[in-house]
Scaffold this motif. Structure first.
Motif, short mmCIF file in Angstrom:
data_model
loop_
_atom_site.label_atom_id
_atom_site.label_comp_id
_atom_site.label_asym_id
_atom_site.label_seq_id
_atom_site.Cartn_x
_atom_site.Cartn_y
_atom_site.Cartn_z
N ILE A 156 -7.63 10.00 -0.57
CA ILE A 156 -8.08 8.73 -0.20
C ILE A 156 -7.08 7.49 -0.76
CG2 ILE A 156 -10.36 7.07 -0.13
CD1 ILE A 156 -11.88 9.87 -0.58
N GLU A 157 -6.35 6.70 0.10
CA GLU A 157 -5.76 5.98 -0.61
C GLU A 157 -6.10 4.49 -0.78
OE1 GLU A 157 -2.95 4.40 -2.12
OE2 GLU A 157 -1.90 6.14 -1.24
N LEU A 158 -6.50 4.23 -1.95
CA LEU A 158 -7.07 2.65 -2.13
C LEU A 158 -6.11 1.95 -2.99
CD1 LEU A 158 -10.63 3.78 -2.91
CD2 LEU A 158 -9.82 2.59 -0.69
N ARG A 159 -4.83 2.29 -3.01
CA ARG A 159 -3.66 1.55 -3.93
C ARG A 159 -3.50 0.14 -3.24
NH1 ARG A 159 1.00 5.71 -5.09
NH2 ARG A 159 0.24 6.08 -2.78
N SER A 160 -3.12 0.27 -2.06
CA SER A 160 -2.93 -1.03 -1.28
C SER A 160 -2.94 -0.70 0.30
CB SER A 160 -1.25 -1.44 -1.45
OG SER A 160 -0.80 -2.47 -0.92
N ASP A 161 -2.95 -2.01 0.85
CA ASP A 161 -2.92 -2.00 2.37
C ASP A 161 -1.71 -1.81 2.78
OD1 ASP A 161 -2.30 -4.48 1.52
OD2 ASP A 161 -3.73 -5.46 2.53
N THR A 162 -0.40 -1.85 1.96
CA THR A 162 0.76 -1.56 2.29
C THR A 162 1.04 0.15 2.86
OG1 THR A 162 1.71 -1.19 0.28
CG2 THR A 162 1.70 -3.28 1.00
N PHE A 163 0.28 0.67 2.44
CA PHE A 163 0.25 2.15 2.97
C PHE A 163 0.15 2.60 4.11
CE2 PHE A 163 0.43 2.55 -1.83
CZ PHE A 163 1.26 3.09 -1.99
N THR A 164 -0.69 1.71 4.82
CA THR A 164 -0.96 2.05 6.35
C THR A 164 0.33 2.62 7.13
OG1 THR A 164 -0.65 -0.31 6.90
CG2 THR A 164 -2.67 0.30 6.22
N LYS A 165 -0.11 3.31 8.14
CA LYS A 165 0.88 3.85 8.80
C LYS A 165 0.63 3.59 10.43
CE LYS A 165 1.98 7.60 5.61
NZ LYS A 165 1.79 9.27 5.37
N PRO A 166 1.45 3.63 11.25
CA PRO A 166 1.53 3.19 12.70
C PRO A 166 0.58 4.47 13.30
CG PRO A 166 3.75 2.73 12.23
CD PRO A 166 3.13 3.63 11.01
N ASP A 167 -0.43 4.22 14.19
CA ASP A 167 -1.18 5.10 14.71
C ASP A 167 -0.41 5.47 16.10
OD1 ASP A 167 -1.73 3.09 16.41
OD2 ASP A 167 -3.66 2.77 16.15
N LYS A 168 -0.91 6.51 16.57
CA LYS A 168 -0.21 7.03 17.72
C LYS A 168 0.05 5.85 18.88
CE LYS A 168 -0.62 10.83 21.49
NZ LYS A 168 -1.61 11.88 21.75
N ALA A 169 -1.00 5.20 19.17
CA ALA A 169 -0.85 3.94 20.25
C ALA A 169 0.35 2.77 19.55
CB ALA A 169 -1.95 3.30 20.54
N MET A 170 0.38 2.69 18.19
CA MET A 170 1.38 1.73 17.81
C MET A 170 2.81 2.34 18.04
SD MET A 170 1.83 -0.08 14.11
CE MET A 170 0.58 -1.26 14.46
N ARG A 171 2.72 3.84 17.67
CA ARG A 171 4.08 4.44 18.07
C ARG A 171 4.53 4.53 19.24
NH1 ARG A 171 5.29 8.14 13.55
NH2 ARG A 171 3.80 7.97 11.78
N GLN A 172 3.60 4.60 20.29
CA GLN A 172 4.26 4.59 21.72
C GLN A 172 4.61 3.23 22.04
OE1 GLN A 172 3.75 7.43 23.76
NE2 GLN A 172 5.35 6.13 25.04
N ALA A 173 3.91 2.11 21.79
CA ALA A 173 4.59 0.97 21.90
C ALA A 173 5.95 0.56 21.46
CB ALA A 173 3.64 -0.19 21.32
N MET A 174 6.01 1.31 20.16
CA MET A 174 7.55 1.25 19.60
C MET A 174 8.40 2.02 20.40
SD MET A 174 6.47 1.99 15.52
CE MET A 174 8.09 1.59 14.71
N TYR A 175 8.06 3.09 20.88
CA TYR A 175 9.00 4.06 21.74
C TYR A 175 9.16 3.34 22.95
CZ TYR A 175 10.60 8.13 24.43
OH TYR A 175 11.24 8.87 25.27
N ASP A 176 8.37 2.39 23.57
CA ASP A 176 8.43 2.01 24.92
C ASP A 176 9.01 0.42 24.99
OD1 ASP A 176 7.28 4.12 26.14
OD2 ASP A 176 5.11 3.20 26.04
N ALA A 177 9.50 0.08 23.75
CA ALA A 177 10.12 -1.12 23.51
C ALA A 177 11.23 -1.75 24.14
CB ALA A 177 10.21 -1.52 22.00
N GLU A 178 11.41 -2.67 24.80
CA GLU A 178 12.50 -3.27 25.30
C GLU A 178 13.16 -3.80 24.23
OE1 GLU A 178 12.63 -5.52 28.90
OE2 GLU A 178 10.45 -5.64 28.73
N LEU A 179 14.81 -3.38 24.36
CA LEU A 179 15.78 -3.79 23.06
C LEU A 179 16.74 -4.47 23.78
CD1 LEU A 179 15.81 -0.14 21.43
CD2 LEU A 179 14.04 -2.04 21.02
N GLY A 180 17.29 -5.33 22.57
CA GLY A 180 18.43 -5.93 23.00
C GLY A 180 19.09 -6.39 21.49
N ASP A 181 20.19 -7.19 21.24
CA ASP A 181 20.63 -7.61 20.04
C ASP A 181 19.81 -8.71 19.40
OD1 ASP A 181 22.13 -8.28 17.98
OD2 ASP A 181 23.88 -7.19 18.58
N ASP A 182 18.98 -8.68 18.36
CA ASP A 182 18.22 -9.79 17.92
C ASP A 182 19.32 -10.85 17.23
OD1 ASP A 182 15.86 -11.44 17.33
OD2 ASP A 182 16.25 -10.61 15.19
#
Length: 341
Positions: A2-28
């Motif tokens: 059970i991770e209670l050290r910080s909210d920085t330990f959160t990880k992308p869930d499946k839906a967020m990972r899918q959004a990352m996979y589907d992202a349109e890309l360019g040169d920022d």
């Protein structure tokens, strides 16, 4: 575990990972990543700011406004326990060249009177005050939130002195959900703000600076100078967009879970906690007569990660990575914990 050290330990869930996979890309760096552009537009809209900039971390999100609004040989007034002062590796002085002036304030809140007492204006042999920096929520004051009247008082005073305000809003989404004050109203009292995507909102990387268009454009230059220019950054920006669209209002669950933990810890003989200081997702407890690091180690053996922040002090932070069931399990472990001094 059970991770209670910080909210920085959160990880992308499946839906967020899918959004990352589907992202349109360019040169920022060329301003041509559509996902980054969409994220920056979305954040500016939420805060009703002229513009925003995606940066790699909250530390960079604070450092760039400190460089631009603070300036070398000038002073920034900030709380004595501010994250900028205590936990950002001295970048305010080492990189921005700005002298931090530590100022007391109840639960991290800077009153106009406290700030007034620290301002230097006319003496030629002193560094002049150029900036006020606030933190909302205030991490090491237990996740405390600025109230509307406190923001109004300080911003009115700052305007009277022609001083900009930068807000370290790493957890400003938590503040907004807890107080009911919109992001746009909070930001209306500041010149610039840094808002993290990678804490309670659950994105893996990134923070946003919001502010006037000219300051954001100058921040973009300084981001490049500091090595923060990213190319196909839309993979990361897509996670931030998903977080803004799905994970803001659910922060109330984290706040509720923090209260549940605090109520439980209040009943434990080895811990002391002030329930009234638990406003958001951060809890500080004292361990009178006990080595906090020993308590941390014992809890780790039982399957709960916390972090000792002082000899007799422990911090716990709730987040989307900790379910209600895990909160109940942690409470059982806390109640059953046997500790001898």
């Amino acid at each position: 575990m059970i991770e209670l050290r910080s909210d920085t330990f959160t990880k992308p869930d499946k839906a967020m990972r899918q959004a990352m996979y589907d992202a349109e890309l360019g040169d920022d760096v060329y301003g041509e990543d559509p996902s980054v552009n969409a994220l920056e537009a979305k954040m500016a809209e939420l805060c009703e700011a002229e513009a925003s900039l995606f940066v790699s971390s909250g530390t960079m999100g604070n450092l760039l406004p400190l460089i631009i609004l603070g300036g070398r040989g000038k002073e920034v007034i900030l709380h004595e326990n501010a994250h900028i002062l205590q936990h950002e590796v001295g970048g305010v002085a080492a990189v921005a060249g700005t002298l931090p002036i530590a100022t007391p304030g109840e639960r991290g809140i800077l009153s106009a009177a406290a700030v007034k007492s620290r301002i230097k204006e006319n003496d030629y042999d002193m560094a002049h005050t150029s900036l006020i920096a606030i933190e909302n929520t205030h991490n090491f004051e237990g996740g405390s939130c600025w109230k509307k009247e406190q923001l109004e008082e300080l911003s009115a005073f700052a305007r009277s002195k022609n001083l900009p305000i930068h807000m370290d809003g790493a957890r400003c989404f938590n503040a907004s959900v807890s107080t009911g004050i919109s992001l746009s109203e909070i930001f209306s009292h500041c010149t610039t703000a840094n808002l993290c995507l990678s804490k309670g909102l659950g994105a893996p990387v990134g923070s946003m600076i919001v502010g006037p268009k000219d300051i954001i454009e100058e921040s973009r230059r300084w981001r490049k100078i500091l090595g923060g220019g990213m190319r196909q950054a839309g993979v990361l920006a897509a996670a931030g967009l998903y977080a803004l669209e799905h994970n803001i209002q659910r922060l109330a669950e984290d706040h509720h879970n923090a209260r549940v933990l605090a109520e439980c810890l209040k009943q434990c003989s080895w811990a002391q906690v002030d329930i009234n200081r638990v406003e958001t997702n951060i809890i500080f407890i004292e361990t009178p007569g006990l080595d906090a690091r020993k308590v941390e180690a014992l809890l780790l053996e039982k399957g709960v990660r916390v972090i000792a922040t002082a000899d007799q002090e422990i911090r716990l932070v709730t987040s989307l990575s900790v379910s209600a069931e895990e909160i109940n399990s942690a409470c059982r472990i806390f109640r059953e914990l046997k500790i001898s001094s």
